[in-house]
Design a protein around this motif. Structure first.
Motif, PDB file in Angstrom:
ATOM      1  N   UNK A  17       0.845  -1.177   0.000  1.00  0.00           N
ATOM      2  CA  UNK A  17       0.000   0.000   0.000  1.00  0.00           C
ATOM      3  C   UNK A  17       0.888   1.237   0.000  1.00  0.00           C
ATOM      4  N   UNK A  18       0.462   2.255  -0.745  1.00  0.00           N
ATOM      5  CA  UNK A  18       1.088   3.571  -0.686  1.00  0.00           C
ATOM      6  C   UNK A  18       0.082   4.565  -0.138  1.00  0.00           C
ATOM      7  N   UNK A  19       0.577   5.561   0.622  1.00  0.00           N
ATOM      8  CA  UNK A  19      -0.280   6.587   1.211  1.00  0.00           C
ATOM      9  C   UNK A  19       0.388   7.941   1.047  1.00  0.00           C
ATOM     10  N   UNK A  20      -0.341   8.999   1.356  1.00  0.00           N
ATOM     11  CA  UNK A  20       0.254  10.327   1.344  1.00  0.00           C
ATOM     12  C   UNK A  20       1.279  10.436   2.467  1.00  0.00           C
ATOM     13  N   UNK A  21       2.403  11.045   2.164  1.00  0.00           N
ATOM     14  CA  UNK A  21       3.499  11.126   3.131  1.00  0.00           C
ATOM     15  C   UNK A  21       3.045  11.871   4.384  1.00  0.00           C
ATOM     16  N   UNK A  22       3.397  11.296   5.536  1.00  0.00           N
ATOM     17  CA  UNK A  22       3.112  11.947   6.808  1.00  0.00           C
ATOM     18  C   UNK A  22       1.731  11.713   7.361  1.00  0.00           C
ATOM     19  N   UNK A  23       0.859  11.048   6.601  1.00  0.00           N
ATOM     20  CA  UNK A  23      -0.496  10.777   7.076  1.00  0.00           C
ATOM     21  C   UNK A  23      -0.614   9.340   7.572  1.00  0.00           C
ATOM     22  N   UNK A  24      -1.437   9.153   8.559  1.00  0.00           N
ATOM     23  CA  UNK A  24      -1.710   7.812   9.077  1.00  0.00           C
ATOM     24  C   UNK A  24      -2.944   7.240   8.392  1.00  0.00           C
ATOM     25  N   UNK A  25      -2.923   5.956   8.122  1.00  0.00           N
ATOM     26  CA  UNK A  25      -4.101   5.277   7.578  1.00  0.00           C
ATOM     27  C   UNK A  25      -4.402   4.078   8.470  1.00  0.00           C
ATOM     28  N   UNK A  26      -5.668   3.716   8.583  1.00  0.00           N
ATOM     29  CA  UNK A  26      -6.048   2.636   9.513  1.00  0.00           C
ATOM     30  C   UNK A  26      -6.017   1.246   8.892  1.00  0.00           C
ATOM     31  N   UNK A  27      -5.354   1.100   7.730  1.00  0.00           N
ATOM     32  CA  UNK A  27      -5.377  -0.189   7.036  1.00  0.00           C
ATOM     33  C   UNK A  27      -3.956  -0.662   6.742  1.00  0.00           C
ATOM     34  N   UNK A  28      -3.726  -1.964   6.965  1.00  0.00           N
ATOM     35  CA  UNK A  28      -2.412  -2.553   6.738  1.00  0.00           C
ATOM     36  C   UNK A  28      -2.500  -3.862   5.957  1.00  0.00           C
ATOM     37  N   UNK A  29      -3.654  -4.098   5.342  1.00  0.00           N
ATOM     38  CA  UNK A  29      -3.851  -5.282   4.519  1.00  0.00           C
ATOM     39  C   UNK A  29      -5.120  -5.096   3.704  1.00  0.00           C
ATOM     40  N   UNK A  30      -5.309  -5.932   2.703  1.00  0.00           N
ATOM     41  CA  UNK A  30      -6.544  -5.894   1.928  1.00  0.00           C
ATOM     42  C   UNK A  30      -7.752  -6.210   2.808  1.00  0.00           C
ATOM     43  N   UNK A  31      -7.574  -7.127   3.736  1.00  0.00           N
ATOM     44  CA  UNK A  31      -8.675  -7.481   4.626  1.00  0.00           C
ATOM     45  C   UNK A  31      -9.075  -6.303   5.502  1.00  0.00           C
ATOM     46  N   UNK A  32      -8.099  -5.469   5.879  1.00  0.00           N
ATOM     47  CA  UNK A  32      -8.419  -4.265   6.652  1.00  0.00           C
ATOM     48  C   UNK A  32      -9.304  -3.322   5.841  1.00  0.00           C
ATOM     49  N   UNK A  33      -8.999  -3.190   4.558  1.00  0.00           N
ATOM     50  CA  UNK A  33      -9.810  -2.320   3.698  1.00  0.00           C
ATOM     51  C   UNK A  33     -11.235  -2.871   3.591  1.00  0.00           C
TER      52      UNK A  33
END
Length: 302
Positions: A143-159
């Motif tokens: 997974x890629x995210x915007x730099x410096x932001x936290x996201x609550x997902x760390x797997x496809x199952x999380x999404x």
């Protein structure tokens, strides 16, 4: 397509054809000492390369695997890994032969070049044509995210479990099927025609994460420095209780087992002393791309 067709993971790179004169000379290393002359008398491939102090390597001109840059320098994490392994053996010059990806295995098998230093997955059918080292790298998803932001997902199952998260990926890739297999509702999924479109959407906030093969993700991070970053930790797709990875390696002619043995010894050394991790970091790769020490070419060739 034949059994030497492109691997499932493709990271873009321009085609240059055969490049003459582009080399990687490794500074700070001297010729292997001691028994080089007596070893040469055996006529093995390793002795031949030590006598010449150089090796011809097949690359497919793909970043971040093995490529020749605009300055005529051969680069890539596989190339630099190979250089680090060969230097203590006195082999300090790498001469690249740039060919299409599907010409790498035939090129090594026919002796057009000595070693493959491209992103070649170990496959049982390929093991019938060339000898592979133990894995140099492994590739899963990222997974890629915007730099410096936290996201609550760390797997496809999380999404799949979080309806507020929107995920982007590229049309026509295996990642689309993997997202479907994870039962992520279509309303959470945005598909793009190219990876740069996915990155633009991520930067603009149209999606929360984008999903790509881990090595492609690393290249996207390096070409968009400061804007996007990988989500860590990341949990791979699981099968039978184990994460699913593809494993890539160096390769040589079937008969050149002496050089394969030497490369395996060297790979073990640079893995244990941290050199491999440093090389990977240069190309935006993480420990997630370093294969388990227990996985061998012999296992993957079965």
């Amino acid at each position: 397509m034949d059994k030497f067709s492109r691997r499932e993971l493709l990271v873009g790179g321009s085609r240059l054809g055969l490049l003459a004169g582009a080399t990687l000379a490794v500074p700070g290393f001297l010729t292997a000492c001691g028994g080089q002359s007596s070893t040469s008398s055996t006529g093995g491939k390793l002795a031949e390369l030590q006598a010449k102090k150089s090796v011809r390597i097949g690359v497919a001109n793909e970043n971040p695997y093995g490529f020749v840059n605009s300055n005529g320098e051969v680069k890539g994490f596989i190339v630099e890994t190979l250089a680090a392994v060969l230097a203590p053996l006195g082999i300090t010059t790498l001469d690249p032969v740039v060919v299409p990806f599907d010409a790498l295995i035939p090129g090594a098998a026919s002796g057009r070049f000595d070693l493959i230093a491209g992103g070649t997955y170990i496959r049982p059918e390929r093991c019938q044509a060339v000898s592979f080292t133990n894995p140099v790298y492994r590739s899963g998803g990222a997974f890629l995210k915007r730099a410096g932001e936290d996201v609550p997902v760390h797997s496809l199952l999380d999404v799949a479990a979080n309806p507020s998260v929107r995920i982007g990926t590229q049309t026509g890739t295996s990642q689309v099927a993997e997202i479907e297999d994870a039962k992520i509702p279509s309303g959470q999924v945005v598909k793009f025609g190219a990876d740069n479109e996915s990155v633009a959407a991520l930067k603009a906030g149209r999606v929360d994460v984008i999903y790509y093969p881990s090595l492609q993700a690393a290249t996207l991070v390096s070409t968009n420095q400061g804007a996007i970053e990988r989500v860590t930790p990341y949990t791979q797709i699981m099968k039978d209780g184990k994460p699913v990875f593809n494993y890539g390696a160096l390769a040589a002619r079937l008969d050149d087992t002496d050089i394969i043995d030497a490369l395996n010894n060297g790979l073990k050394t640079i893995r244990e002393d941290g050199t491999l991790k440093k090389i990977f970091a240069t190309y935006g790769l993480t420990e997630d791309e370093i294969p388990e020490a227990s996985v061998t070419a012999a296992d993957l060739c079965k």
